[in-house]
Design an enzyme around this catalytic site. Structure first.
Site, PDB file in Angstrom:
ATOM      1  N   TRP A  79       0.870  -1.176   0.000  1.00 27.70           N
ATOM      2  CA  TRP A  79       0.000   0.000   0.000  1.00 27.70           C
ATOM      3  C   TRP A  79       0.915   1.237   0.000  1.00 27.70           C
ATOM      4  O   TRP A  79       1.801   1.353   0.859  1.00 27.70           O
ATOM      5  CB  TRP A  79      -0.859  -0.044   1.262  1.00 27.70           C
ATOM      6  CG  TRP A  79      -1.849   1.065   1.411  1.00 27.70           C
ATOM      7  CD1 TRP A  79      -2.784   1.464   0.507  1.00 27.70           C
ATOM      8  CD2 TRP A  79      -2.022   1.898   2.569  1.00 27.70           C
ATOM      9  NE1 TRP A  79      -3.518   2.501   1.030  1.00 27.70           N
ATOM     10  CE2 TRP A  79      -3.076   2.785   2.293  1.00 27.70           C
ATOM     11  CE3 TRP A  79      -1.391   1.981   3.811  1.00 27.70           C
ATOM     12  CZ2 TRP A  79      -3.507   3.734   3.202  1.00 27.70           C
ATOM     13  CZ3 TRP A  79      -1.822   2.919   4.724  1.00 27.70           C
ATOM     14  CH2 TRP A  79      -2.870   3.780   4.424  1.00 27.70           C
TER      15      TRP A  79
ATOM     16  N   ASP B 290       0.554  -4.855   9.969  1.00 28.71           N
ATOM     17  CA  ASP B 290      -0.509  -3.889   9.678  1.00 28.71           C
ATOM     18  C   ASP B 290      -1.734  -4.655   9.198  1.00 28.71           C
ATOM     19  O   ASP B 290      -1.716  -5.253   8.121  1.00 28.71           O
ATOM     20  CB  ASP B 290      -0.018  -2.917   8.594  1.00 28.71           C
ATOM     21  CG  ASP B 290      -1.083  -1.882   8.258  1.00 28.71           C
ATOM     22  OD1 ASP B 290      -1.849  -1.492   9.165  1.00 28.71           O
ATOM     23  OD2 ASP B 290      -1.158  -1.465   7.087  1.00 28.71           O
TER      24      ASP B 290
ATOM     25  N   LYS C   8     -12.629  -0.622   7.388  1.00 30.37           N
ATOM     26  CA  LYS C   8     -13.314  -1.541   6.470  1.00 30.37           C
ATOM     27  C   LYS C   8     -14.248  -2.479   7.232  1.00 30.37           C
ATOM     28  O   LYS C   8     -15.386  -2.680   6.841  1.00 30.37           O
ATOM     29  CB  LYS C   8     -12.309  -2.384   5.684  1.00 30.37           C
ATOM     30  CG  LYS C   8     -10.986  -1.720   5.407  1.00 30.37           C
ATOM     31  CD  LYS C   8     -11.005  -0.829   4.205  1.00 30.37           C
ATOM     32  CE  LYS C   8      -9.725  -0.019   4.146  1.00 30.37           C
ATOM     33  NZ  LYS C   8      -9.492   0.671   2.914  1.00 30.37           N
TER      34      LYS C   8
HETATM   35  N1  PLP Z   1      -3.113  -0.418   5.970  1.00 26.58           N
HETATM   36  C1  PLP Z   1      -3.548  -0.942   4.822  1.00 26.58           C
HETATM   37  C2  PLP Z   1      -2.876  -2.160   4.293  1.00 26.58           C
HETATM   38  C3  PLP Z   1      -4.606  -0.362   4.143  1.00 26.58           C
HETATM   39  O1  PLP Z   1      -5.025  -0.902   3.008  1.00 26.58           O
HETATM   40  C4  PLP Z   1      -5.223   0.790   4.681  1.00 26.58           C
HETATM   41  C5  PLP Z   1      -6.321   1.455   4.002  1.00 26.58           C
HETATM   42  O2  PLP Z   1      -6.588   1.320   2.855  1.00 26.58           O
HETATM   43  C6  PLP Z   1      -4.729   1.292   5.875  1.00 26.58           C
HETATM   44  C7  PLP Z   1      -3.680   0.669   6.503  1.00 26.58           C
HETATM   45  C8  PLP Z   1      -5.272   2.553   6.496  1.00 26.58           C
HETATM   46  O3  PLP Z   1      -6.464   2.409   7.054  1.00 26.58           O
HETATM   47  P1  PLP Z   1      -7.320   3.698   7.498  1.00 26.58           P
HETATM   48  O4  PLP Z   1      -8.153   4.046   6.327  1.00 26.58           O
HETATM   49  O5  PLP Z   1      -8.076   3.206   8.669  1.00 26.58           O
HETATM   50  O6  PLP Z   1      -6.373   4.776   7.832  1.00 26.58           O
END
Ligand code: PLP
Length: 398
Positions: free
Chosen positions: A130, A211, A246
């Protein structure tokens, strides 16, 4: 005065969303951003969340600051979800957890902590990952490197290469891992592969930073946390960032958590204190509304059970869309293998389309996916899936 300020090109994924909104094609389909839409193409409000909202609905209630670490019930909710309700480390007080501003906020606080207390550490992320992982760690002045992960040619994981790479890292280097539903590839490690990774982590004294933004969307709440719980069982120090964006469909409320597993209670207290200090100097304390929803849903047994069922319904709908997409593509292009679509987990599918093919989908069909070929499968539904599959078959055949 500000002429020398660089223009910001915008975030590629959020920019795609804007482009999609401006598209007048009546058949347009948004498969770009990582958001779960239901069968009707609508962003759902989960029933468990509606009940929680009803319980807190009081528009004129006072709004005090929350503690820097957020609500205790939010923090407890994160801990039990990640480590298991009856986890011994929770009873022993060996986890420092703060509620954070989404998963992104957890990553940011974690990155700052690593920068401050492990200044020599480099952080290694999967290739690909990401995009914000890199931006967040570099933004905290942590040097970021990449470890081999995705094998594009075979739609699989370069497992041996990855392990060989980890073997070259230095003590206290950080490796950022996705316990489930890898973003963007959807390709996850097996439990046996996790065991191997964690043995290397232990032998080389690396720092695992896991994560987890899609817990419940892979197999189930517990299996998706396998890597986390195995690391704990092996007595490893561990950072975990989690997001409720999500799995509670609470994207805009910005709710998540950062947990650090420590060897002793004294170290846990020290780490917890420094996490608080980090929050204080960045944003002081988290917002309260989303935290209250998390607190209620996670800590009320009946609501929690309802929530898990609602997450599994989202998971199953995505899996059904994968099967359907695969079967239409196989029928249209019989000499090509589409098994990868159902081998991948979570919201995303790395489709292997070239940037030109992705561009054609957008301009000719109004179908939006990320230029690296990542498709958000959760944007498919029974009304648009044939259209998308046929369009994909079209651009793949030419
Ligand atoms: N980590 C990953 C792998 C993600 O895909 C995302 C969001 O798309 C996040 C962290 C961040 O999440 P948040 O939207 O709660 O900040």
């Amino acid at each position: 005065m500000f002429e020398r300020i660089d223009y910001y090109a915008g975030d590629p994924i959020l920019g795609l969303m804007e482009k999609y909104s401006a598209d007048s094609n009546p058949n347009k389909v948004n498969l770009g951003i990582g958001i779960y839409y239901d069968e009707n193409g609508v962003l759902p409000v989960l029933d468990c969340v509606k009940t929680a909202e009803e319980r807190i609905a009081d528009p004129i209630a006072p709004r005090p600051y929350l503690p820097m670490a957020g609500l205790p019930g939010h923090r407890k909710g994160c801990q039990e979800l990640l480590f298991g309700k009856d986890a011994q480390i929770l009873k022993d007080g060996l986890v420092a957890t703060i509620a954070t501003i989404g998963g992104s906020g957890a990553l940011k606080v974690g990155a700052e902590f690593i920068h401050d207390w492990f200044p020599q550490a480099k952080c290694y992320v999967s290739d690909p990952t990401w995009g914000n992982h890199i931006a967040i760690f570099e933004g905290s002045d942590v040097e970021v490197g990449k470890y081999p992960y995705y094998d594009k040619a075979n739609s699989s994981i370069k497992f041996d290469e990855m392990i060989a790479f980890f073997e070259t890292l230095n003590k206290n280097d950080v490796i950022l891992l996705h316990p489930c539903c890898h973003n963007p590839t959807g390709m996850d490690l097996t439990q046996a592969q996790w065991d191997t990774v964690l043995n290397v982590v232990k032998a080389r004294e690396l720092i695992p930073f896991m994560d987890i933004a899609y817990q419940g969307f892979g197999e189930d709440m517990d299996s998706d946390a396998y890597a986390i719980r195995k690391a704990v069982e092996m007595g490893l120090p561990l950072f975990v960032s989690n997001s409720f964006s999500k799995n509670l469909s609470l994207y805009g409320e910005r709710v998540g958590g950062l947990s650090v597993v420590c060897p002793t209670v004294d170290e846990t207290d020290r780490v917890f204190g420094q996490l608080n200090a980090t929050v204080r100097r960045i944003y002081s304390s988290p917002p309260s509304h989303g935290g209250r929803v998390v607190d209620i849903v996670m800590n009320d047994e009946a609501l929690h059970e309802q929530w898990v069922g609602e997450v599994y319904a989202m998971r199953d709908r995505i899996k059904a869309m994968r099967l359907k997409l695969k079967s239409v593509l196989e029928a249209k292009i019989p000499n090509r293998n589409f098994d990868y679509i159902t081998r991948q987990n979570g919201m995303f599918s790395f489709t292997g389309l070239t940037p030109e093919q992705v561009e054609r989908l957008q301009t000719e069909f109004g179908i939006y996916m990320v230029s690296n070929s990542r498709m958000c499968v959760a944007g498919l539904n029974t009304s648009n899936i044939d259209y998308v599959a046929n369009a994909m078959a079209d651009v793949l055949k030419d």
